[in-house]
Design an enzyme around this catalytic site. Structure first.
Site, PDB file in Angstrom:
ATOM      1  N   LYS A 213      -2.393 -11.418  13.341  1.00 14.26           N
ATOM      2  CA  LYS A 213      -2.604 -10.268  12.620  1.00 14.26           C
ATOM      3  C   LYS A 213      -4.294 -10.787  12.380  1.00 14.26           C
ATOM      4  O   LYS A 213      -4.252 -11.354  11.990  1.00 14.26           O
ATOM      5  CB  LYS A 213      -2.069  -9.997  11.654  1.00 14.26           C
ATOM      6  CG  LYS A 213      -1.890  -8.757  10.660  1.00 14.26           C
ATOM      7  CD  LYS A 213      -1.275  -8.661   9.397  1.00 14.26           C
ATOM      8  CE  LYS A 213      -2.174  -7.737   8.597  1.00 14.26           C
ATOM      9  NZ  LYS A 213      -2.750  -8.458   8.034  1.00 14.26           N
ATOM     10  N   HIS A 237      -7.376  -6.479   7.275  1.00 17.84           N
ATOM     11  CA  HIS A 237      -6.285  -6.528   5.969  1.00 17.84           C
ATOM     12  C   HIS A 237      -6.328  -6.169   4.984  1.00 17.84           C
ATOM     13  O   HIS A 237      -5.440  -6.025   3.290  1.00 17.84           O
ATOM     14  CB  HIS A 237      -6.452  -8.039   5.556  1.00 17.84           C
ATOM     15  CG  HIS A 237      -5.662  -9.039   4.741  1.00 17.84           C
ATOM     16  ND1 HIS A 237      -4.736 -10.097   5.510  1.00 17.84           N
ATOM     17  CD2 HIS A 237      -5.396  -9.103   3.580  1.00 17.84           C
ATOM     18  CE1 HIS A 237      -4.295 -10.547   4.451  1.00 17.84           C
ATOM     19  NE2 HIS A 237      -4.185 -10.554   2.945  1.00 17.84           N
ATOM     20  N   ARG A 240      -9.096  -5.707   2.300  1.00 23.16           N
ATOM     21  CA  ARG A 240      -8.895  -6.348   0.730  1.00 23.16           C
ATOM     22  C   ARG A 240      -9.675  -7.996   1.341  1.00 23.16           C
ATOM     23  O   ARG A 240      -9.345  -8.435   0.238  1.00 23.16           O
ATOM     24  CB  ARG A 240      -7.482  -6.581   1.264  1.00 23.16           C
ATOM     25  CG  ARG A 240      -6.374  -5.288  -0.130  1.00 23.16           C
ATOM     26  CD  ARG A 240      -5.154  -5.616   0.191  1.00 23.16           C
ATOM     27  NE  ARG A 240      -4.961  -6.745  -1.118  1.00 23.16           N
ATOM     28  CZ  ARG A 240      -5.552  -6.380  -2.551  1.00 23.16           C
ATOM     29  NH1 ARG A 240      -5.274  -5.300  -3.040  1.00 23.16           N
ATOM     30  NH2 ARG A 240      -4.873  -7.327  -3.156  1.00 23.16           N
ATOM     31  N   ASP A 268      -2.221  -1.781  12.082  1.00 22.89           N
ATOM     32  CA  ASP A 268      -2.072  -1.070  10.674  1.00 22.89           C
ATOM     33  C   ASP A 268      -3.087  -0.498   9.696  1.00 22.89           C
ATOM     34  O   ASP A 268      -4.434  -0.550  10.221  1.00 22.89           O
ATOM     35  CB  ASP A 268      -1.273  -2.434   9.815  1.00 22.89           C
ATOM     36  CG  ASP A 268      -2.627  -3.326   9.299  1.00 22.89           C
ATOM     37  OD1 ASP A 268      -3.729  -2.692   9.293  1.00 22.89           O
ATOM     38  OD2 ASP A 268      -1.953  -4.446   9.149  1.00 22.89           O
ATOM     39  N   GLY A 269      -2.662   0.486   8.527  1.00 23.39           N
ATOM     40  CA  GLY A 269      -4.193   0.219   8.194  1.00 23.39           C
ATOM     41  C   GLY A 269      -4.083   2.046   7.793  1.00 23.39           C
ATOM     42  O   GLY A 269      -4.122   2.574   9.009  1.00 23.39           O
ATOM     43  N   GLY A 270      -3.773   2.499   6.850  1.00 27.08           N
ATOM     44  CA  GLY A 270      -4.186   3.994   6.721  1.00 27.08           C
ATOM     45  C   GLY A 270      -2.836   4.513   6.844  1.00 27.08           C
ATOM     46  O   GLY A 270      -3.054   5.957   6.644  1.00 27.08           O
ATOM     47  N   ILE A 271      -1.815   4.159   7.809  1.00 25.35           N
ATOM     48  CA  ILE A 271      -0.848   5.245   8.255  1.00 25.35           C
ATOM     49  C   ILE A 271       0.262   5.648   6.398  1.00 25.35           C
ATOM     50  O   ILE A 271       0.476   5.101   6.006  1.00 25.35           O
ATOM     51  CB  ILE A 271      -0.347   3.786   9.006  1.00 25.35           C
ATOM     52  CG1 ILE A 271      -0.759   3.720  10.295  1.00 25.35           C
ATOM     53  CG2 ILE A 271       1.264   5.315   9.299  1.00 25.35           C
ATOM     54  CD1 ILE A 271      -0.465   2.454  10.817  1.00 25.35           C
ATOM     55  N   ARG A 272       0.043   6.645   6.548  1.00 22.63           N
ATOM     56  CA  ARG A 272       1.126   6.841   5.395  1.00 22.63           C
ATOM     57  C   ARG A 272       1.979   7.578   6.175  1.00 22.63           C
ATOM     58  O   ARG A 272       3.629   8.716   5.539  1.00 22.63           O
ATOM     59  CB  ARG A 272       0.703   8.173   4.455  1.00 22.63           C
ATOM     60  CG  ARG A 272      -1.102   7.126   4.132  1.00 22.63           C
ATOM     61  CD  ARG A 272      -0.518   6.039   3.121  1.00 22.63           C
ATOM     62  NE  ARG A 272      -1.735   5.065   2.401  1.00 22.63           N
ATOM     63  CZ  ARG A 272      -2.206   3.903   2.996  1.00 22.63           C
ATOM     64  NH1 ARG A 272      -1.215   3.847   3.975  1.00 22.63           N
ATOM     65  NH2 ARG A 272      -3.004   3.205   2.346  1.00 22.63           N
ATOM     66  N   ARG A 292       1.324  -0.585   2.546  1.00 20.79           N
ATOM     67  CA  ARG A 292       1.311  -0.399   0.644  1.00 20.79           C
ATOM     68  C   ARG A 292       2.254   0.705   0.162  1.00 20.79           C
ATOM     69  O   ARG A 292       2.914   1.029  -0.336  1.00 20.79           O
ATOM     70  CB  ARG A 292      -0.032   0.674   0.281  1.00 20.79           C
ATOM     71  CG  ARG A 292      -1.165  -0.494  -0.133  1.00 20.79           C
ATOM     72  CD  ARG A 292      -2.325   0.164  -0.329  1.00 20.79           C
ATOM     73  NE  ARG A 292      -3.124  -0.857  -0.661  1.00 20.79           N
ATOM     74  CZ  ARG A 292      -3.856  -1.468   0.187  1.00 20.79           C
ATOM     75  NH1 ARG A 292      -3.912  -0.924   1.509  1.00 20.79           N
ATOM     76  NH2 ARG A 292      -5.340  -2.065  -0.042  1.00 20.79           N
TER      77      ARG A 292
END
EC number: 1.1.2.3
Length: 338
Positions: A213, A237, A240, A268-272, A292
């Site tokens: 990752k 990440h 972060r 990953d990252g920002g998938i809502r 998150r």
């Protein structure tokens, strides 16, 4: 979901405001907490990059009941979605639930939803111990992520992870710059190709698979292939660890072009939303990880919250597939994008 989010907002005590749109703007620089490092530019870039892509709406077709199921790394799944490895409920999420309950909610909730959850690592030991316990409770159905530790700690945690019965291990090399761990006397560091090969060979010797990752460039994606990894995760990440990186949706297409067919590509990252999942698949990913929002669901509703959130994502993905003419996951390609 509103009740779950309201409860999470109460329990997270300002560590996360549980904003209507989780875009990193309000929480910029709040580390510890759920924000992005520094200006929060990398966290915000993840959302902005995905928003920049539009979908082609197509309705002259017969894909009225799309099949969202897929198989990733030998695991049959109800949809190409995993829970990203996140730990540290006590210092990143307000401590409203215990680390053990949180890890169990994520891993058990994912299993019940027909997908798979990943667990985090760090300091104190409770972080990885809670994750390992949750995976073992679920018969090995979970992916333990272990940080790129220096020295004996890495091998020790791999061995402990093996006892959970899991069939896949992960390493978040994107945690290599966490200075706080070094200050605590628990240093992490980047991993050269030679060291990665040894780690991966060890895991393969257990008939298990290995995920790297934190791959954001095509050249490092090729190195991951050369090292023998089974999958990579295009990830910064969650914004972060390094300010001013591109959003993962920006980095993904070049990575996919370079190693498509050679290795499983995750992102990953920002998938809502389910539409975001569809976009990432159209950009070249085989599957996605969500961080998150799953954490918020776990804090606000424990296992039931995770199950409900994943059910929402699956319904949204199915709806987006109908409206773009995709009968199954394999039919999703760049033609979905405007």
């Amino acid at each position: 979901m509103k009740e779950i989010r309201d409860k999470a907002r109460e329990l997270m005590k300002g560590y996360c405001r549980v904003c209507k749109v989780c875009d990193g703007k309000v929480c910029a620089g709040e580390v510890p907490g759920m924000g992005g490092l520094g200006t929060g530019a990398s966290f915000k870039a993840n959302l902005e990059a995905l928003e920049g892509f539009r979908l082609n709406m197509r309705l002259l077709h017969d894909a009225s009941e799309p099949d969202t199921s897929t198989s990733l790394l030998g695991i049959d799944m109800s949809m190409p979605v995993m829970a990203a490895p996140i730990g540290g409920v006590s210092f990143n999420m307000g401590g409203g639930v215990s680390e053990e309950d949180y890890a169990d909610a994520v891993v058990s909730g994912c299993k019940a939803a027909g997908v798979i959850g990943c667990t985090g690592d760090g300091v104190p030991p409770l972080l990885h111990e809670s994750g390992f316990a949750a995976i073992e409770k679920n018969g090995g159905h979970g992916i333990p992520f272990i940080k790129p530790w220096e020295g004996a700690e890495l091998d020790e945690k791999l061995e402990k992870g093996r006892k959970t019965g899991c069939s896949i291990f992960g390493m978040d090399v994107d945690a290599a710059g966490l200075i706080t761990l070094r200050q605590m006397g628990r240093p992490v560091s980047p991993k050269p190709l030679s060291e990665l090969k040894k780690i991966i060979d060890k895991v393969h010797g257990w008939d298990a698979k290995f995920i790297i990752k934190g791959v954001m460039t095509p050249d490092e994606a090729e190195l991951a292939v050369e090292a023998g990894a089974d999958a990579i995760i295009v990830s910064n990440h969650g914004g972060r660890v390094l300010d001013h990186t591109p959003g993962t949706a920006e980095a993904l297409p070049d990575v996919a072009e370079k190693v498509h067919g050679k290795i499983t590509i995750l992102v990953d990252g920002g998938i809502r939303t389910g539409a975001d999942v569809l976009k990432m698949l159209a950009l070249g990913a085989d599957g996605v990880l969500i961080g998150r929002p799953v954490a918020v669901a776990a804090v606000g509703g424990l296992q039931e919250g995770v199950e409900q959130y994943l059910a929402t994502i699956k319904a949204q993905l199915s709806g987006a597939m109908v409206l773009t003419g995709c009968k199954d996951i394999a039919s999703i390609d760049s033609n979905v994008l405007f």
